[in-house]
Write a protein that holds these residues in place. Structure first.
Motif, PDB file in Angstrom:
ATOM      1  N   GLN A  44      25.999  29.500  -5.894  1.00  0.00           N
ATOM      2  CA  GLN A  44      26.582  28.769  -4.769  1.00  0.00           C
ATOM      3  C   GLN A  44      27.467  29.701  -3.941  1.00  0.00           C
ATOM      4  O   GLN A  44      28.445  30.264  -4.453  1.00  0.00           O
ATOM      5  CB  GLN A  44      27.401  27.567  -5.239  1.00  0.00           C
ATOM      6  CG  GLN A  44      27.859  26.737  -4.040  1.00  0.00           C
ATOM      7  CD  GLN A  44      28.554  25.454  -4.435  1.00  0.00           C
ATOM      8  OE1 GLN A  44      29.251  25.400  -5.436  1.00  0.00           O
ATOM      9  NE2 GLN A  44      28.360  24.421  -3.620  1.00  0.00           N
ATOM     10  N   ARG A  62      21.469  26.006 -14.945  1.00  0.00           N
ATOM     11  CA  ARG A  62      20.648  24.793 -14.863  1.00  0.00           C
ATOM     12  C   ARG A  62      19.706  24.735 -16.060  1.00  0.00           C
ATOM     13  O   ARG A  62      19.172  25.763 -16.459  1.00  0.00           O
ATOM     14  CB  ARG A  62      19.809  24.799 -13.572  1.00  0.00           C
ATOM     15  CG  ARG A  62      20.652  24.718 -12.296  1.00  0.00           C
ATOM     16  CD  ARG A  62      21.250  23.338 -12.140  1.00  0.00           C
ATOM     17  NE  ARG A  62      22.142  23.229 -10.994  1.00  0.00           N
ATOM     18  CZ  ARG A  62      23.466  23.322 -11.060  1.00  0.00           C
ATOM     19  NH1 ARG A  62      24.072  23.573 -12.205  1.00  0.00           N
ATOM     20  NH2 ARG A  62      24.203  23.170  -9.980  1.00  0.00           N
ATOM     21  N   PRO A  73      24.873  20.228 -16.375  1.00  0.00           N
ATOM     22  CA  PRO A  73      25.710  21.204 -17.083  1.00  0.00           C
ATOM     23  C   PRO A  73      26.920  20.551 -17.762  1.00  0.00           C
ATOM     24  O   PRO A  73      27.334  20.989 -18.828  1.00  0.00           O
ATOM     25  CB  PRO A  73      26.186  22.152 -15.986  1.00  0.00           C
ATOM     26  CG  PRO A  73      25.275  21.944 -14.856  1.00  0.00           C
ATOM     27  CD  PRO A  73      24.707  20.580 -14.967  1.00  0.00           C
ATOM     28  N   SER A  74      27.442  19.492 -17.151  1.00  0.00           N
ATOM     29  CA  SER A  74      28.591  18.814 -17.758  1.00  0.00           C
ATOM     30  C   SER A  74      28.240  18.319 -19.160  1.00  0.00           C
ATOM     31  O   SER A  74      29.100  18.224 -20.023  1.00  0.00           O
ATOM     32  CB  SER A  74      29.030  17.644 -16.880  1.00  0.00           C
ATOM     33  OG  SER A  74      27.939  16.782 -16.625  1.00  0.00           O
ATOM     34  N   ASN A 118      31.469  31.785 -14.840  1.00  0.00           N
ATOM     35  CA  ASN A 118      32.314  30.901 -15.649  1.00  0.00           C
ATOM     36  C   ASN A 118      32.379  31.372 -17.099  1.00  0.00           C
ATOM     37  O   ASN A 118      31.352  31.673 -17.703  1.00  0.00           O
ATOM     38  CB  ASN A 118      31.767  29.469 -15.621  1.00  0.00           C
ATOM     39  CG  ASN A 118      31.916  28.831 -14.260  1.00  0.00           C
ATOM     40  OD1 ASN A 118      33.017  28.493 -13.832  1.00  0.00           O
ATOM     41  ND2 ASN A 118      30.799  28.700 -13.549  1.00  0.00           N
ATOM     42  N   SER A 120      33.705  30.160 -20.815  1.00  0.00           N
ATOM     43  CA  SER A 120      34.164  28.956 -21.529  1.00  0.00           C
ATOM     44  C   SER A 120      35.294  29.312 -22.497  1.00  0.00           C
ATOM     45  O   SER A 120      35.451  30.464 -22.885  1.00  0.00           O
ATOM     46  CB  SER A 120      32.994  28.333 -22.283  1.00  0.00           C
ATOM     47  OG  SER A 120      32.818  28.991 -23.505  1.00  0.00           O
ATOM     48  N   GLU A 150      35.774  33.316 -14.083  1.00  0.00           N
ATOM     49  CA  GLU A 150      36.541  32.079 -13.911  1.00  0.00           C
ATOM     50  C   GLU A 150      36.909  31.516 -15.275  1.00  0.00           C
ATOM     51  O   GLU A 150      36.041  31.163 -16.059  1.00  0.00           O
ATOM     52  CB  GLU A 150      35.716  31.044 -13.124  1.00  0.00           C
ATOM     53  CG  GLU A 150      35.339  31.534 -11.739  1.00  0.00           C
ATOM     54  CD  GLU A 150      34.658  30.470 -10.876  1.00  0.00           C
ATOM     55  OE1 GLU A 150      34.632  29.287 -11.258  1.00  0.00           O
ATOM     56  OE2 GLU A 150      34.148  30.863  -9.795  1.00  0.00           O
ATOM     57  N   ASP A 180      40.176  28.528 -12.913  1.00  0.00           N
ATOM     58  CA  ASP A 180      39.306  27.467 -12.414  1.00  0.00           C
ATOM     59  C   ASP A 180      39.955  26.095 -12.586  1.00  0.00           C
ATOM     60  O   ASP A 180      40.860  25.947 -13.409  1.00  0.00           O
ATOM     61  CB  ASP A 180      37.990  27.513 -13.210  1.00  0.00           C
ATOM     62  CG  ASP A 180      36.823  26.888 -12.475  1.00  0.00           C
ATOM     63  OD1 ASP A 180      37.011  26.394 -11.350  1.00  0.00           O
ATOM     64  OD2 ASP A 180      35.711  26.903 -13.033  1.00  0.00           O
ATOM     65  N   ASP A 181      39.482  25.122 -11.843  1.00  0.00           N
ATOM     66  CA  ASP A 181      39.956  23.728 -11.949  1.00  0.00           C
ATOM     67  C   ASP A 181      41.467  23.657 -11.837  1.00  0.00           C
ATOM     68  O   ASP A 181      42.126  22.849 -12.515  1.00  0.00           O
ATOM     69  CB  ASP A 181      39.500  23.093 -13.280  1.00  0.00           C
ATOM     70  CG  ASP A 181      37.989  23.159 -13.468  1.00  0.00           C
ATOM     71  OD1 ASP A 181      37.277  23.301 -12.456  1.00  0.00           O
ATOM     72  OD2 ASP A 181      37.520  23.068 -14.605  1.00  0.00           O
ATOM     73  N   LYS A 204      38.026  20.397  -7.256  1.00  0.00           N
ATOM     74  CA  LYS A 204      37.399  19.566  -6.228  1.00  0.00           C
ATOM     75  C   LYS A 204      37.953  18.143  -6.178  1.00  0.00           C
ATOM     76  O   LYS A 204      37.830  17.462  -5.174  1.00  0.00           O
ATOM     77  CB  LYS A 204      35.881  19.561  -6.339  1.00  0.00           C
ATOM     78  CG  LYS A 204      35.293  19.162  -7.655  1.00  0.00           C
ATOM     79  CD  LYS A 204      33.762  19.238  -7.552  1.00  0.00           C
ATOM     80  CE  LYS A 204      33.109  18.973  -8.902  1.00  0.00           C
ATOM     81  NZ  LYS A 204      33.341  20.061  -9.861  1.00  0.00           N
ATOM     82  N   GLU A 237      37.218  24.379  -3.895  1.00  0.00           N
ATOM     83  CA  GLU A 237      35.833  24.013  -4.228  1.00  0.00           C
ATOM     84  C   GLU A 237      35.566  22.564  -3.867  1.00  0.00           C
ATOM     85  O   GLU A 237      36.501  21.788  -3.658  1.00  0.00           O
ATOM     86  CB  GLU A 237      35.537  24.280  -5.702  1.00  0.00           C
ATOM     87  CG  GLU A 237      36.372  23.445  -6.657  1.00  0.00           C
ATOM     88  CD  GLU A 237      36.023  23.651  -8.127  1.00  0.00           C
ATOM     89  OE1 GLU A 237      35.489  24.696  -8.499  1.00  0.00           O
ATOM     90  OE2 GLU A 237      36.329  22.734  -8.901  1.00  0.00           O
ATOM     91  N   ILE A 239      34.065  21.358  -1.067  1.00  0.00           N
ATOM     92  CA  ILE A 239      34.209  21.009   0.356  1.00  0.00           C
ATOM     93  C   ILE A 239      32.897  20.368   0.830  1.00  0.00           C
ATOM     94  O   ILE A 239      31.866  21.025   0.868  1.00  0.00           O
ATOM     95  CB  ILE A 239      34.554  22.261   1.201  1.00  0.00           C
ATOM     96  CG1 ILE A 239      35.856  22.902   0.698  1.00  0.00           C
ATOM     97  CG2 ILE A 239      34.637  21.900   2.686  1.00  0.00           C
ATOM     98  CD1 ILE A 239      36.208  24.220   1.383  1.00  0.00           C
ATOM     99  N   GLY A 258      31.359  24.686  -1.275  1.00  0.00           N
ATOM    100  CA  GLY A 258      31.034  23.262  -1.321  1.00  0.00           C
ATOM    101  C   GLY A 258      29.759  22.959  -0.562  1.00  0.00           C
ATOM    102  O   GLY A 258      29.229  23.811   0.152  1.00  0.00           O
ATOM    103  N   TYR A 259      29.282  21.710  -0.732  1.00  0.00           N
ATOM    104  CA  TYR A 259      28.003  21.326  -0.141  1.00  0.00           C
ATOM    105  C   TYR A 259      28.016  21.451   1.384  1.00  0.00           C
ATOM    106  O   TYR A 259      26.969  21.646   1.995  1.00  0.00           O
ATOM    107  CB  TYR A 259      27.651  19.883  -0.535  1.00  0.00           C
ATOM    108  CG  TYR A 259      27.479  19.664  -2.024  1.00  0.00           C
ATOM    109  CD1 TYR A 259      27.165  20.730  -2.880  1.00  0.00           C
ATOM    110  CD2 TYR A 259      27.610  18.398  -2.584  1.00  0.00           C
ATOM    111  CE1 TYR A 259      27.001  20.525  -4.242  1.00  0.00           C
ATOM    112  CE2 TYR A 259      27.447  18.185  -3.947  1.00  0.00           C
ATOM    113  CZ  TYR A 259      27.148  19.255  -4.770  1.00  0.00           C
ATOM    114  OH  TYR A 259      26.984  19.047  -6.111  1.00  0.00           O
ATOM    115  N   PRO A 264      24.150  25.100  -4.275  1.00  0.00           N
ATOM    116  CA  PRO A 264      23.727  26.250  -5.078  1.00  0.00           C
ATOM    117  C   PRO A 264      22.242  26.542  -4.820  1.00  0.00           C
ATOM    118  O   PRO A 264      21.453  25.602  -4.686  1.00  0.00           O
ATOM    119  CB  PRO A 264      23.943  25.774  -6.522  1.00  0.00           C
ATOM    120  CG  PRO A 264      24.903  24.631  -6.437  1.00  0.00           C
ATOM    121  CD  PRO A 264      24.629  23.982  -5.115  1.00  0.00           C
TER     122      PRO A 264
END
Ligand code: C2E
Ligand code: CA
Ligand code: CA
Ligand code: CA
Length: 278
Positions: A44, A62, A73-74, A118, A120, A150, A180-181, A204, A237, A239, A258-259, A264
């Protein structure tokens, strides 16, 4: 009533068993997913808000399973994190992203894109991150300045010493680290002292109704001012609307994602967007 209660209890257990079963099944399927080619990377774009120039990308994983379909992914990152599989998959993502990034043409009139990966909590705690990063940079030939990592606020909390020592190693290599976040944890401010990151990504959830919620706007404005007073970069992030972009740009938020800018995309599509040969 007693019987009904008993049945109820039993079906509750069955539902639980079912959830556990699904999880075990998913973990089993995830184990060989990379080798079967079911996992792929998308990128993205991240833009400088002042002139809307693309400056980097975030890599996002993905999973398309032949029977289960597209798994968010969540869901599967959580399974990978819980099972420890992330320690296998994470380094593969990092390596593949570096190998992709080295192929991208430069945006016209700009510097080469950075790729943000990212990391973890489990990867952070494995103690192997610095070695993995060094190996991926060496194997790909990607300049360290083009790699960002991140870390989530929650990964850093409780492990400040570990995070700080990793940060130190990464900084000496020339790799940048973003938190991040940002804003979703409780004590973002104090952590910035202990864990000197190069940037923060405003979550976001703050951006989502920036144009409607004065509290979110006030918080976002404060985060930007605070980050800048510490000399660190701010990325927003999620947006999705022009008005969010304008509010953030006017408040001197450095970068945006953002979109509204871009979804992405595959590495190949990114090359096309950059006007190069795919
Ligand atoms: P994240 O790191 O906060 O990533 C940003 C998420 O926001 C991505 O969701 C992205 O697709 C989504 N997003 C981007 N622009 C917008 C927008 O304008 N509006 C909205 N509503 N969403 C937007 P995604 O790809 O589903 O990933 C979810 C989470 O999964 C990520 O959140 C990250 O925590 C995790 N994840 C994804 N790939 C990886 C990976 O390779 N490694 C690790 N450790 N975690 C990953
Ligand atoms: Ca992220
Ligand atoms: Ca985020
Ligand atoms: Ca709100």
């Amino acid at each position: 009533a007693k019987v009904a209660g008993k049945n109820c209890h039993r079906s509750y257990n069955r539902a639980m068993d079912h959830a556990v079963e699904r999880r075990v099944h998913m973990e089993h399927e995830l184990r060989g997913a990379w080798e079967r080619g079911e996992l792929r990377l998308v990128y993205q774009p991240i833009y400088r808000t002042s002139d809307r120039q693309m400056v980097g990308v975030e890599v996002l994983l993905r999973w398309q399973h032949p029977a289960l379909g597209a798994i968010p992914p969540s869901v599967f990152i959580e399974v990978a994190e819980q099972s420890g599989l992330i320690e296998v998959i994470g380094p593969k993502v990092l390596r593949a992203a570096c190998l992709d990034a080295i192929q991208w043409p430069m945006p016209p009139g700009a510097v080469p894109l950075f790729v943000s990966v990212n990391v973890s909590p489990r990867q952070l705690r494995s103690g192997e991150m610095a070695d993995t990063v060094a190996r991926c940079l060496r194997e790909s030939g990607l300049p360290p300045s083009r790699l960002h990592l991140e870390l989530t606020e929650t990964a850093v909390i409780g492990d400040e010493m570990l995070a700080a020592s990793l940060l130190d190693k990464l900084h000496r290599m020339g790799v940048k680290v973003w938190l991040d976040d940002f804003g979703t944890g409780f004590s973002g401010l104090s952590h910035l002292r202990q864990v000197p990151v190069d940037g923060v990504k405003i979550d976001k959830s703050f951006v989502a109704d920036l144009q409607r919620d004065p509290d979110d706007l006030a918080l976002t404005t404060a985060i930007i001012a605070m980050a800048h007073s510490l000399g660190i970069t701010v990325v927003a992030e999620g947006i999705e609307h022009e008005v969010q972009y304008q509010l953030l740009r006017d408040r001197k938020c450095d970068l945006g994602q953002g979109y509204w800018f871009s979804r992405p995309v595959s590495s190949m599509d990114l090359v096309r967007m950059l006007g190069g040969m795919a």
